[in-house]
Structures are given as C-alpha cells and as structure tokens.
Design a protein around this motif. Structure first.
Motif, mmCIF file in Angstrom:
data_model
loop_
_atom_site.group_PDB
_atom_site.id
_atom_site.type_symbol
_atom_site.label_atom_id
_atom_site.label_comp_id
_atom_site.label_asym_id
_atom_site.label_seq_id
_atom_site.Cartn_x
_atom_site.Cartn_y
_atom_site.Cartn_z
ATOM 1 N N MET A 1 11.469 5.037 -37.493
ATOM 2 C CA MET A 1 12.886 4.814 -37.760
ATOM 3 C C MET A 1 13.045 3.998 -39.033
ATOM 4 S SD MET A 1 15.561 2.613 -35.584
ATOM 5 C CE MET A 1 15.003 1.176 -36.475
ATOM 6 N N ASP A 2 14.000 4.370 -39.876
ATOM 7 C CA ASP A 2 14.231 3.524 -41.047
ATOM 8 C C ASP A 2 15.406 2.589 -40.779
ATOM 9 O OD1 ASP A 2 16.756 4.487 -42.046
ATOM 10 O OD2 ASP A 2 15.712 6.299 -42.685
ATOM 11 N N SER A 3 15.585 1.656 -41.721
ATOM 12 C CA SER A 3 16.528 0.577 -41.455
ATOM 13 C C SER A 3 17.982 1.034 -41.518
ATOM 14 C CB SER A 3 16.320 -0.560 -42.452
ATOM 15 O OG SER A 3 16.619 -0.085 -43.738
ATOM 16 N N THR A 4 18.217 2.301 -41.877
ATOM 17 C CA THR A 4 19.601 2.765 -41.918
ATOM 18 C C THR A 4 20.031 3.430 -40.617
ATOM 19 O OG1 THR A 4 19.013 4.914 -42.817
ATOM 20 C CG2 THR A 4 19.434 3.162 -44.404
ATOM 21 N N ALA A 5 19.123 3.502 -39.661
ATOM 22 C CA ALA A 5 19.474 4.141 -38.396
ATOM 23 C C ALA A 5 20.473 3.293 -37.617
ATOM 24 C CB ALA A 5 18.219 4.352 -37.561
ATOM 25 N N LEU A 6 21.421 3.963 -37.014
ATOM 26 C CA LEU A 6 22.339 3.282 -36.103
ATOM 27 C C LEU A 6 21.916 3.685 -34.699
ATOM 28 C CD1 LEU A 6 25.623 3.905 -38.104
ATOM 29 C CD2 LEU A 6 24.105 1.931 -38.154
ATOM 30 N N VAL A 46 23.747 8.949 -39.855
ATOM 31 C CA VAL A 46 25.092 9.436 -40.157
ATOM 32 C C VAL A 46 25.284 9.713 -41.649
ATOM 33 C CG1 VAL A 46 26.145 8.328 -38.167
ATOM 34 C CG2 VAL A 46 25.955 7.059 -40.289
#
Lengths: 93, 240
Positions: A1-6, A46
């Motif tokens: 998972m990257d840090s932009t995942a919600l 998103v």
C-alpha cells in the motif's frame, strides 16, 4: 500500500446508491488470496475516476466502482464472496 | 438509496485560522451514529459537480448537524464551504458508514487517536459519550501541529472528567507557552494507555494515512486485538 491510500469508507456513498444494506460492514473475501475483511477496512484509491478497493493483504483489486451522472459501472470480480448484513426488520428469510 | 438533502447553515464557528465548523439544519435528516460521515455535493452553473466526504462532528443527540471543514487552498470544495454564511444552502447525503462508528450502548473502554482534522469523527464520539451519560471510559489523544491548529480546544478541555481523559500533543509548537505534551504519539505513550484495559480496549484511529498506519501497527504490536482497532484514513486525494 502506498501512502495515498484511503480506506473503503470513501466508497460508502456511491455503494449506498446500489446496495440496500450498509456496505462498509459487509465482509469481503479476496478472490486472489482469500483474506476476509470488512469493506470499510480495505485500501481505497481515488486518483482515477471512481474508487478502486484493494486487498489489505495481497493488494489485489477487489472492487472498482465509478459513477457518471445517473450511470454506474461496478466491477467486483476480485471479491469471491460478499457477506451482507440485512437490517433487523428484514431478518426473517 | 440515499437521497440528496438540502442543508442550511444556521451558524458558523471559526475553529482555527484555516478551519470552520458549520452548524446545519437539514430537512429530512434521519439522525446518525457517532463516527459516520456525509457526502457533500456542489453543483456549478454549468452542471459540473464536485463531491467530497466530511465526517460529522456533532453528537447523535444534537439537534443540528455539525461539519468541521479544513480549508485546502488548492481544493475545489473546501474553500467554498469555509466561506459560507448563515442562510447559505448546499446539498448533502447521509449518514454514511457503519464501520467506523461508536454507539453509547458500548461499555468497553475506548481509546481515540486523532491526527489533525482526524479528530472530527472522534469528537462526535466524545460528545456522544458526554451528552448521553455513557458509562464507558473514553480517552482521546489528539495530535496537532501547533496550538493554533487545535480544533475544539475549549470544549475538549471542558469535556475532561472522571471517565473522559483528553490528551493533546503538539508536534511543531514553537512557543514555550505550551505546558502540555509535545511530540508525536509514540510507542511509550500508547504502551501506557493500552496496558490498563487488559485486552478489552476498543480503538478508533483517524487521520492522514501515514499517521493511521503507524498508530494501528503500534497498537497491534502492543497486543491490542486487531479486530478492536477501527481506522479511518483520509488524505489530500479525498480532500479539497
């Protein structure tokens, strides 16, 4: 998972247009690795139009959903099993 | 099917230099659970629409719906919402979400961890706990950058009681006037806070993704049951 995942909670509004039960507490089984998670826990991306939900264990795509005006596209082939909880008043089979 | 409802601003509260709480009268609002959110939709004259999710800050027992909006200067929606005045209207739908919620029938001790504006849905839980006279012990640890960035500062201080504990920690406060805790929420602090509950602790973590990941990983490493750690992440991709 990257840090932009919600998380899957961001898909709740659009899914509420399609499904009657509350979807963030629906249990999803990953068709790729078998991990079972509540939809609200899944990693959500998103950046693209719509929302992509990925498995928190193997990162496989579980669900893609997009809405444009009154048309919705839904791809759920990454979910091998979806378990939904109906509201109490609908509990009798 | 969730219908779009019309929200009318009845009051605005400037929380910090870049955030505003909107008190809203929503015709047909069905009520909500603490921790849920709404989708807000703005429609331009040419029909272009922008939607964003915002957590509900008010308690389920409150007559009005409260949203707290942090203005992101590059955003499409938040600059508009933070500029609204009493009487202005916009569309929202909700309540949404059943995963990141706390009900006051719950009696287990609760630990709330908020990073930045991640405190908003936790505030709904804390207010719910206070207003409905819950017996559940609730503790909030709120990580903010500076004193000026603290949301609900006076109310948080007032909510502190025998069964409610409020800890604010500042990561970048320059002033020596701050006598409270400094630095990020670290393993040592979490170790102390999770020890008391004997594995029975219910945790809600909300904030930017890196904050939530770090907190959830540490809680689980300290022995908290992963099923009892509920998370809600937000980021700039959802904001604006």
């Amino acid at each position: 998972m990257d840090s932009t995942a919600l998380d899957g909670n961001v898909a709740a509004g659009i899914l509420a247009n399609i499904f009657y039960p509350e979807m963030t507490v629906a249990a999803t089984s990953c068709a790729h690795c078998g991990a079972t998670r509540q939809l609200g826990e899944l990693d959500a991306y998103v950046h693209s139009p719509g929302v992509i939900l990925r498995c928190t264990s193997c990162e496989a795509v579980l669900l893609r959903v997009m809405q444009n005006h009154n048309r919705v596209w839904l791809d759920m082939r990454g979910i091998s099993l979806l378990q939904l909880e109906l509201p109490e008043e609908d509990a009798s089979p | 099917m969730l219908n779009w409802l019309v929200a009318t601003v009845t009051k605005t509260i400037n929380e910090t230099p870049d955030s505003v709480s909107l008190m809203l009268d929503v015709l047909g609002w069905p009520g909500h659970r603490a921790g849920q959110h709404v989708d807000v939709r703005l429609t331009a004259d040419d029909g272009y629409t922008a939607e964003r999710s915002y957590s509900i800050a008010s308690s389920p027992s409150s007559n009005e719906l409260e949203l707290t909006i942090v203005r992101l200067d590059e955003g499409e929606v938040s600059p508009y919402l933070t500029g609204l005045a009493v009487g202005d209207q916009f569309e929202l739908r909700g309540p949404i979400g059943g995963y990141f919620v706390w009900d006051n029938t719950e009696t287990r001790p609760v630990l709330l961890l908020g990073g930045g504006s991640g405190v908003v849905p936790l505030m709904s839980m804390l207010r719910c706990n206070a207003e409905l006279g819950s017996t559940a012990h609730m503790r909030i640890v709120y990580s903010s950058r500076t004193q000026d960035d603290i949301l609900y500062r006076d109310e948080l201080a007032a909510l502190s009681s025998d069964t409610r504990d409020v800890i604010i920690t500042l990561s970048r406060e320059p002033s020596s006037q701050w006598s409270g805790r400094r630095g990020r929420i670290d393993r040592e602090l979490l170790s102390r806070l999770t020890n008391v509950a004997e594995g029975n602790l219910l945790c809600f973590v909300c904030g930017p993704t890196p904050f939530v990941e770090a907190m959830a990983d540490t809680l689980v490493a300290l022995g908290t049951n992963p099923n009892n750690v509920k998370t809600e992440r937000f980021g700039p991709t959802n904001g604006g």
